[in-house]
Design a protein around this motif. Structure first.
Motif, PDB file in Angstrom:
ATOM      1  N   UNK A  21      10.479 -13.959  -9.641  1.00 48.91           N
ATOM      2  CA  UNK A  21       9.159 -13.287  -9.793  1.00 48.91           C
ATOM      3  C   UNK A  21       8.276 -14.365 -10.036  1.00 48.91           C
ATOM      4  N   UNK A  22       8.372 -15.225 -10.951  1.00 54.78           N
ATOM      5  CA  UNK A  22       7.477 -16.220 -11.550  1.00 54.78           C
ATOM      6  C   UNK A  22       6.928 -17.010 -10.296  1.00 54.78           C
ATOM      7  N   UNK A  23       7.973 -17.263  -9.348  1.00 53.97           N
ATOM      8  CA  UNK A  23       7.572 -17.919  -8.029  1.00 53.97           C
ATOM      9  C   UNK A  23       6.782 -16.925  -7.042  1.00 53.97           C
ATOM     10  N   UNK A  24       7.147 -16.004  -6.841  1.00 50.97           N
ATOM     11  CA  UNK A  24       6.656 -15.044  -6.075  1.00 50.97           C
ATOM     12  C   UNK A  24       5.314 -14.699  -6.316  1.00 50.97           C
ATOM     13  N   UNK A  33       2.962  -9.676   2.437  1.00 47.66           N
ATOM     14  CA  UNK A  33       3.834  -8.729   3.226  1.00 47.66           C
ATOM     15  C   UNK A  33       5.054  -9.375   3.802  1.00 47.66           C
ATOM     16  N   UNK A  34       4.908 -10.614   4.166  1.00 49.79           N
ATOM     17  CA  UNK A  34       6.102 -11.182   4.781  1.00 49.79           C
ATOM     18  C   UNK A  34       7.083 -11.302   3.670  1.00 49.79           C
ATOM     19  N   UNK A  35       6.360 -11.632   2.256  1.00 47.02           N
ATOM     20  CA  UNK A  35       7.532 -11.886   1.037  1.00 47.02           C
ATOM     21  C   UNK A  35       8.562 -10.440   0.833  1.00 47.02           C
ATOM     22  N   UNK A  36       7.503  -9.514   1.080  1.00 43.79           N
ATOM     23  CA  UNK A  36       8.294  -7.998   0.941  1.00 43.79           C
ATOM     24  C   UNK A  36       9.203  -7.910   1.739  1.00 43.79           C
ATOM     25  N   UNK A  37       8.916  -8.110   3.138  1.00 43.31           N
ATOM     26  CA  UNK A  37      10.022  -8.107   4.191  1.00 43.31           C
ATOM     27  C   UNK A  37      11.225  -8.820   3.815  1.00 43.31           C
ATOM     28  N   UNK A  38      10.784 -10.055   3.405  1.00 43.21           N
ATOM     29  CA  UNK A  38      12.116 -10.765   3.067  1.00 43.21           C
ATOM     30  C   UNK A  38      12.876 -10.330   2.067  1.00 43.21           C
ATOM     31  N   UNK A  39      12.267  -9.829   1.063  1.00 45.61           N
ATOM     32  CA  UNK A  39      12.862  -9.363   0.006  1.00 45.61           C
ATOM     33  C   UNK A  39      13.769  -8.258   0.568  1.00 45.61           C
ATOM     34  N   UNK A  40      13.378  -7.395   1.217  1.00 42.41           N
ATOM     35  CA  UNK A  40      14.047  -6.126   1.540  1.00 42.41           C
ATOM     36  C   UNK A  40      15.158  -6.736   2.670  1.00 42.41           C
ATOM     37  N   UNK A  41      15.142  -7.763   3.281  1.00 32.33           N
ATOM     38  CA  UNK A  41      16.217  -8.264   4.093  1.00 32.33           C
ATOM     39  C   UNK A  41      17.230  -8.723   3.132  1.00 32.33           C
ATOM     40  N   UNK A  42      16.812  -9.659   1.968  1.00 34.97           N
ATOM     41  CA  UNK A  42      17.820  -9.932   1.190  1.00 34.97           C
ATOM     42  C   UNK A  42      18.874  -9.022   0.423  1.00 34.97           C
ATOM     43  N   UNK A  72      11.013  -9.206  -5.431  1.00 35.21           N
ATOM     44  CA  UNK A  72       9.907  -8.716  -4.424  1.00 35.21           C
ATOM     45  C   UNK A  72       9.710  -7.399  -4.347  1.00 35.21           C
ATOM     46  N   UNK A  73      10.855  -6.548  -4.333  1.00 32.18           N
ATOM     47  CA  UNK A  73      10.667  -5.107  -4.377  1.00 32.18           C
ATOM     48  C   UNK A  73       9.935  -4.554  -5.593  1.00 32.18           C
ATOM     49  N   UNK A  74      10.022  -5.206  -6.767  1.00 28.77           N
ATOM     50  CA  UNK A  74       9.184  -4.588  -7.931  1.00 28.77           C
ATOM     51  C   UNK A  74       7.713  -5.082  -7.874  1.00 28.77           C
ATOM     52  N   UNK A  75       7.560  -6.445  -7.402  1.00 29.17           N
ATOM     53  CA  UNK A  75       6.138  -7.063  -7.752  1.00 29.17           C
ATOM     54  C   UNK A  75       5.165  -6.780  -6.607  1.00 29.17           C
ATOM     55  N   UNK A  76       5.635  -6.513  -5.360  1.00 29.72           N
ATOM     56  CA  UNK A  76       4.615  -6.048  -4.226  1.00 29.72           C
ATOM     57  C   UNK A  76       4.185  -5.039  -4.036  1.00 29.72           C
ATOM     58  N   UNK A  77       4.893  -3.737  -4.085  1.00 30.32           N
ATOM     59  CA  UNK A  77       4.168  -2.623  -4.165  1.00 30.32           C
ATOM     60  C   UNK A  77       3.071  -2.118  -5.228  1.00 30.32           C
ATOM     61  N   UNK A  78       3.630  -2.578  -6.283  1.00 29.86           N
ATOM     62  CA  UNK A  78       2.619  -2.537  -7.511  1.00 29.86           C
ATOM     63  C   UNK A  78       1.015  -3.399  -7.205  1.00 29.86           C
ATOM     64  N   UNK A 136      15.724  -1.178   7.731  1.00 30.05           N
ATOM     65  CA  UNK A 136      14.698  -0.388   8.424  1.00 30.05           C
ATOM     66  C   UNK A 136      13.446  -0.565   7.664  1.00 30.05           C
ATOM     67  N   UNK A 137      13.516  -0.580   6.206  1.00 27.59           N
ATOM     68  CA  UNK A 137      12.101  -0.741   5.802  1.00 27.59           C
ATOM     69  C   UNK A 137      11.572  -2.072   5.696  1.00 27.59           C
ATOM     70  N   UNK A 138      12.548  -2.930   5.779  1.00 23.84           N
ATOM     71  CA  UNK A 138      12.029  -4.398   6.046  1.00 23.84           C
ATOM     72  C   UNK A 138      11.361  -4.536   7.335  1.00 23.84           C
ATOM     73  N   UNK A 139      11.863  -4.008   8.551  1.00 24.57           N
ATOM     74  CA  UNK A 139      11.268  -3.913   9.745  1.00 24.57           C
ATOM     75  C   UNK A 139       9.808  -3.165   9.492  1.00 24.57           C
ATOM     76  N   UNK A 140       9.740  -2.300   8.984  1.00 26.36           N
ATOM     77  CA  UNK A 140       8.707  -1.118   8.808  1.00 26.36           C
ATOM     78  C   UNK A 140       7.498  -1.939   7.879  1.00 26.36           C
ATOM     79  N   UNK A 141       8.078  -2.764   7.057  1.00 25.64           N
ATOM     80  CA  UNK A 141       6.746  -3.424   6.306  1.00 25.64           C
ATOM     81  C   UNK A 141       6.240  -4.599   7.056  1.00 25.64           C
TER      82      UNK A 141
END
Length: 149
Positions: A21-24, A33-42, A72-78, A136-141
């Motif tokens: 999270x420090x780096x994100x 947006x890309x980072x959130x998608x990568x987080x969901x892929x991970x 990423x799942x915690x930081x980006x939606x907020x 599915x969420x990663x592709x949707x993002x």
């Protein structure tokens, strides 16, 4: 032994999430947006690894990867909400976001007695199935436009 390991692995993925999270947080806004998608892929990949892992080393790697995704799942939606909503309504929208997290968790918990038998009682199979929802969420993002954020 499994009860002790889940405690250790939970601590491990949380520690990894804090570090990642420090780096994100330092990424440019255009890359969120890309980072959130990568987080969901991970996260999807790590859930798949958890299903196929048959020793502690691979399971540890899976939880480390999940920790990176969890960050990423915690930081980006907020961040998306706080950037889009005026201060006047911030509490309401953050509360609604928490509701959209809690209601599915409660529903999943209540429905687990129905769903688990569909997977022949295999919790790892349920985790693998949830990996497909992460995909599915990663592709949707990726459908979110940067101007919408």
């Amino acid at each position: 032994m499994g009860g002790n390991l889940i405690g250790i692995y939970s601590g491990l993925y949380c520690l990894v999430a804090v570090i990642v999270t420090i780096f994100l947080a330092r990424l440019k806004k255009e890359n969120f947006r890309i980072a959130l998608s990568i987080a969901m892929f991970l996260s999807a990949f790590s859930f798949g690894m958890m299903y196929f892992a048959h020793d502690l080393i691979w399971m540890t790697i899976a939880f480390v990867i999940f920790g990176a995704g969890w960050a990423g799942l915690n930081i980006y939606p907020v961040t998306f909400i706080t950037d889009a909503v005026s201060r006047e309504y911030m509490g309401s929208y953050i509360g609604l976001m928490n509701v959209q997290i809690c209601i599915p968790q409660i529903a999943a918990s209540l429905l687990s007695v129905v769903v688990l038998p569909l997977f022949k009682g295999s919790m790892p199979a349920m985790i693998l199935f949830s990996a497909f929802f992460f995909l599915a969420a990663a592709f949707s993002s990726l459908l979110i436009k940067n101007k919408d954020i």
